[in-house]
Design a protein around this motif. Sequence first.
Motif, short mmCIF file in Angstrom:
data_model
loop_
_atom_site.label_atom_id
_atom_site.label_comp_id
_atom_site.label_asym_id
_atom_site.label_seq_id
_atom_site.Cartn_x
_atom_site.Cartn_y
_atom_site.Cartn_z
N PHE A 1 -49.68 9.16 41.45
CA PHE A 1 -49.92 10.36 40.86
C PHE A 1 -50.33 11.19 41.14
CE2 PHE A 1 -49.45 6.81 37.69
CZ PHE A 1 -48.05 6.89 36.60
N ILE A 2 -51.22 11.35 42.69
CA ILE A 2 -51.91 12.67 42.83
C ILE A 2 -50.37 13.00 44.15
CG2 ILE A 2 -53.76 12.24 42.38
CD1 ILE A 2 -54.34 10.64 45.00
N PRO A 3 -50.74 14.57 44.84
CA PRO A 3 -49.70 14.94 45.94
C PRO A 3 -50.28 14.23 47.14
CG PRO A 3 -50.72 16.88 44.30
CD PRO A 3 -51.66 15.35 44.09
N LYS A 4 -48.85 13.55 47.31
CA LYS A 4 -48.82 13.34 48.58
C LYS A 4 -50.22 13.30 49.75
CE LYS A 4 -45.15 10.40 51.39
NZ LYS A 4 -43.80 11.11 52.55
N HIS A 5 -49.92 14.02 50.28
CA HIS A 5 -50.86 14.78 51.29
C HIS A 5 -52.30 14.49 51.05
CE1 HIS A 5 -51.01 18.51 48.62
NE2 HIS A 5 -52.44 18.87 49.21
N ILE A 6 -52.05 14.34 49.44
CA ILE A 6 -53.92 14.30 48.72
C ILE A 6 -53.96 12.80 49.32
CG2 ILE A 6 -55.48 14.30 47.17
CD1 ILE A 6 -54.79 16.86 46.71
N LEU A 7 -53.19 12.24 48.68
CA LEU A 7 -52.73 10.48 48.47
C LEU A 7 -53.02 9.95 49.86
CD1 LEU A 7 -52.14 7.54 47.29
CD2 LEU A 7 -49.71 8.09 48.07
N PHE A 8 -52.86 10.66 50.79
CA PHE A 8 -52.47 9.95 52.24
C PHE A 8 -53.86 10.06 52.75
CE2 PHE A 8 -47.74 9.77 53.01
CZ PHE A 8 -47.80 9.38 52.86
N ASN A 9 -55.02 10.87 52.90
CA ASN A 9 -56.18 11.73 52.80
C ASN A 9 -57.02 11.01 52.31
OD1 ASN A 9 -55.63 13.75 54.65
ND2 ASN A 9 -55.57 15.03 53.04
#
Length: 371
Positions: free
Chosen positions: A76-84
């Motif tokens: 549910f969090i933005p993809k770039h934040i998820l990956f980080n």
Amino acid sequence: MLLHDLHSRRHPVLNIVFVVDIVLSGRGGMETALSLIYHELKQKHDITVILRGESADDAWEEGINTITLSAKINDFIPKHILFNMYSAALANVMKDLPRADIIVSTGAIGVKASTMAVKRLDIQVPVVSWLHFNLDFYYQFFEDLRAADGHLAISEGNLRDLNCVFPEKQNKLVYNPVKFDNIPYVNRAPHPVFLVVGRLAKVKNVDQILRAFSPLQKEYFELHIIGDGNQYESLVELSRQLGLQNHVVWYGWQPRPWDTVISATSLVLASDTEPFGLVLIEALARGIPVISSNCKYGPGEIINDSNGWLYEPDNLKQLTSILDGVMQGRLPLPAPELCRESVRSYAVQSIAERFEQALQDIENDQAIQQK
């Protein structure tokens, strides 16, 4: 269909890290495959399984070295934040583990996060995918998958897709494992008893199976349905509408579904898609013939004249004809021994050897490229 024999060779001990990038129910085919591979490879190698979140049912983790990451890592969090977040959590765990020789991710997000974690740690470790769905399921994640150094395919069809989309990668066919040791044959039923084993989800088309049985309701047969899912109530209602309520036995979810099966005539599968078709092999290993839609990819690679019948997807008349032929004896049942032998090459010992060789090949290739 026979798997190619592999030359036996001595493998060095590998430190393998599995990254599971979805939260598991604890009741699915991925858990079964991962558990079987883990326990077989563990006899020679060091293995750690890093779970993205806690399994809904963690019984499958017994005897497995698992590490669970934070529940805050979610889709549910933005993809770039998820990956980080995901890569940071993986790196934080891996820095305290013995140096990994290779990382195996069960999904695209895990592949990308693992490659980022490796960069964070400033180490050279190959990352490979081991996908449990057909490749078209991941079409939005192709660029993430491209970060992998190689891919492990669970069917010939999946391998063809991987070679088409990622021709520059090391793509290896490993299949999925099935436990054969100490598995007894299931008795042939004295009257027709058909099985459905699996999730009651739309993709499984259990409603089509009910509709295919509807014209045969005057015959004496039983349909045993083992499993649960979001279609359970609607399927029970459909069975009533079709007049099949006296033929169908509903078992719900069972932790050991095959222990529920006392006797059987055939297993029936009507899926839209099956990346492998584990339940077909589990049935055949017990001497039970199978009837399946010829969906992509697994069933057509497993079923042949010696162990069952295929019908074209959505062709309910063809399915009804096969069911009727089995009931009336026009389609003789293959011998239990033939059913089992037709899938013996999927035994976990053979598949673990393929798995081990594939990982070794990818690791060696990466080592050569880094020189």
